[in-house]
Design an enzyme around this catalytic site. Structure first.
Site, PDB file in Angstrom:
ATOM      1  N   SER A   1       0.804  -1.008   0.215  1.00  0.00           N
ATOM      2  CA  SER A   1      -0.089   0.057  -0.008  1.00  0.00           C
ATOM      3  C   SER A   1       0.959   1.435   0.087  1.00  0.00           C
ATOM      4  O   SER A   1       1.717   1.355  -0.944  1.00  0.00           O
ATOM      5  CB  SER A   1      -1.035  -0.051   1.337  1.00  0.00           C
ATOM      6  OG  SER A   1      -1.911   0.974   1.233  1.00  0.00           O
TER       7      SER A   1
ATOM      8  N   ASP B   1      -0.150  -3.909  -4.234  1.00  0.00           N
ATOM      9  CA  ASP B   1      -1.278  -2.851  -4.498  1.00  0.00           C
ATOM     10  C   ASP B   1      -1.019  -1.441  -3.877  1.00  0.00           C
ATOM     11  O   ASP B   1      -1.520  -0.888  -2.875  1.00  0.00           O
ATOM     12  CB  ASP B   1      -2.580  -3.274  -3.808  1.00  0.00           C
ATOM     13  CG  ASP B   1      -3.700  -2.893  -4.585  1.00  0.00           C
ATOM     14  OD1 ASP B   1      -3.855  -2.672  -5.625  1.00  0.00           O
ATOM     15  OD2 ASP B   1      -4.794  -2.483  -3.621  1.00  0.00           O
TER      16      ASP B   1
ATOM     17  N   HIS C   1      -7.655  -5.104  -1.645  1.00  0.00           N
ATOM     18  CA  HIS C   1      -6.580  -4.291  -1.282  1.00  0.00           C
ATOM     19  C   HIS C   1      -5.737  -5.404  -0.736  1.00  0.00           C
ATOM     20  O   HIS C   1      -4.417  -5.326  -1.179  1.00  0.00           O
ATOM     21  CB  HIS C   1      -6.722  -3.188  -0.430  1.00  0.00           C
ATOM     22  CG  HIS C   1      -5.606  -1.996  -0.306  1.00  0.00           C
ATOM     23  ND1 HIS C   1      -4.889  -1.904  -1.298  1.00  0.00           N
ATOM     24  CD2 HIS C   1      -5.136  -1.613   0.769  1.00  0.00           C
ATOM     25  CE1 HIS C   1      -3.903  -0.786  -0.797  1.00  0.00           C
ATOM     26  NE2 HIS C   1      -3.898  -0.882   0.375  1.00  0.00           N
TER      27      HIS C   1
END
Length: 462
Positions: A167, A191, A261
């Site tokens: 992330s 991601d 996610h």
């Protein structure tokens, strides 16, 4: 009486010896540093930035050693002649320890003898104010540079440094790479975050120039993730947005917001387990991939695989102009996530053009059955012309005993049609060395399942 007193004296000496031994052991016993586990209360109050580097090796795989930024030579376990892998987590709105942290540590160490360093910046990532965590990524990157500079001074090589960022941790890794002018060995972005990074110039996010090789897995492009290209190869499982098995509505609670996610991490973990290779297909678009336009991978000699071993394609990917590639693939809804790909070729002899869908089921000799996925576009069937359908199955059958086909136009009104088949051929893309299976001269009635035993294709049909 004297004998009793003598016995008590020895018992007292033994007791004191045991106490002393325990005291010395507890004083000298190494302390196992743990990841900073916080709570929602910390997120509400906010946390001041604090960074810990927790080192694991095969020698101390169950008890981390905390590294010093000013004297890495004091480390008992760090071996700068080996690969150094940094794991960088992302935004932590609840403060909890990432559920995947132990798995990635154990799997990486079982796979390769490396220095594995967990970058614990939970104090700084734990906040309900997302922009605060984003701002802290720059600060953490500068702190990491101090550690890496010390390792380099002690004999480490930039080539051997590999950063895996999740992330906003992916962008954080990019900031570190930028400070070394892209000379880090590799960065993997799981991601990478979209909010506050989308639309930013390369120096304000992860970019393919941040390391010698950058690979990225996008699993939530319509939510928390980043949509566009960031690496030398950008993988888009299931198109990069909605992942199978994840909740589709907010009524599922917090899992709805994080499942897509987080899937990037579990796909990467699956590559470490090596239970199967997740094959991917370089392609201009997800639609082209689903229509079977990119299934050969001839330019790559072999199709790239997802995850830890993606760097086997490094030399080809970084020499492209521009050095950026998109790769698409589909997954199942649970580990190990692999799909097994086939082309199903049809030659028909209907005089009129027919359009429609064909559902394909295969059954092995033990009676196990799996059904085709991905056939979302209608196929056009023309007389004496081959129509090929690109499909994937969740299971891989070495020996297929039966094939079932159902033809449908998916119309609710109007006549039912027949599809007259001169030849059907099933050929494996995942395992191209397998025998191709055929069936000749039969008719499919619309919405009626037809099951038959296939035969090995004649030589002229291969």
């Amino acid at each position: 009486m004297l004998r009793v007193a003598f016995h008590h004296f020895h018992m007292l000496k033994l007791f004191l010896f045991i106490c002393l031994t325990c005291w010395v052991r507890s004083d000298t016993e190494q302390k196992c540093e743990e990841f900073t586990d916080l709570s929602i209360h910390n997120a509400l109050a906010g946390t001041d930035l604090k960074v810990k580097l927790l080192l694991y090796t095969r020698t101390n795989k169950n008890c981390s050693e905390r590294l010093s930024a000013y004297n890495t030579t004091a480390s008992t376990y760090l071996d700068v002649t080996r690969k150094i892998v940094f794991i960088v987590h992302g935004f932590r709105p609840t403060g909890s320890t990432p559920i995947w942290l132990n798995d990635i540590k154990d799997l990486l160490l079982s796979l390769e003898d490396v220095n594995l360093i967990i970058v614990d910046w939970n104090k700084g990532a734990t906040t309900l104010i997302y922009p605060t965590a984003v701002q802290n990524t720059r600060k953490v990157a500068k702190i990491l540079k101090k550690y890496i500079d010390q390792m380099l001074a002690d004999g480490a090589s930039l080539d051997s440094i590999y950063m895996i960022g999740v992330s906003i941790g992916a962008h954080l890794a990019g900031f570190v790479g930028e400070m070394y002018n892209g000379k880090l060995g590799r960065i993997t972005g799981l991601d990478p975050a979209g909010p506050l990074f989308s639309g930013k110039p390369p120096n304000e996010r992860l970019d393919h120039t941040d390391a010698q090789f950058v690979d990225v897995i996008h699993t939530d492009t319509d939510g928390l993730g980043y949509r566009n290209l960031l690496g030398n190869i950008d993988f888009y499982p299931n198109g990069g947005a909605d992942q199978p098995g994840c909740p589709q509505t907010p009524f599922s609670g917090f899992q709805y917001f994080k499942c897509d996610h987080q899937r990037s991490v579990f796909l990467f973990l699956s590559s470490l387990k090596q239970s199967c290779n997740i094959i991917t297909y370089p392609c201009d678009s997800y639609l082209d991939y689903k229509n079977g336009k990119c299934a050969s991978c001839e330019a790559f000699q072999a199709c790239p695989v997802l995850g830890y071993f993606a760097d086997k394609w490094k030399n080809y990917l970084i020499q492209k102009d521009p050095p950026e590639t998109k790769a698409y693939f589909d997954t199942s809804n649970q580990e190990p996530f692999c799909m097994y790909y086939y082309f199903v070729d049809f030659i028909t002899w209907n005089k009129s053009i027919r359009r429609g869908f064909i559902r394909i089921k295969i059954t092995d000799s033990a009676g196990n059955t799996t059904e085709s996925k991905m056939n979302s576009e209608a196929t056009t069937f023309q007389q004496y012309r081959q129509a090929s359908i690109f499909v994937g199955f969740y299971e891989d059958f070495d020996k297929i005993s039966r094939i079932s086909l159902t033809y449908s136009t998916r119309t609710l009104i109007g006549p039912k049609y027949k599809l007259r088949i001169l030849r059907m051929r099933l050929r494996s893309i995942t395992n191209p060395e397998r025998l191709q299976m055929c069936r000749y001269d039969f008719v499919l009635l619309e919405n009626i399942e037809t099951t038959f035993k296939p035969i090995t294709c004649q030589e002229r049909d291969k």
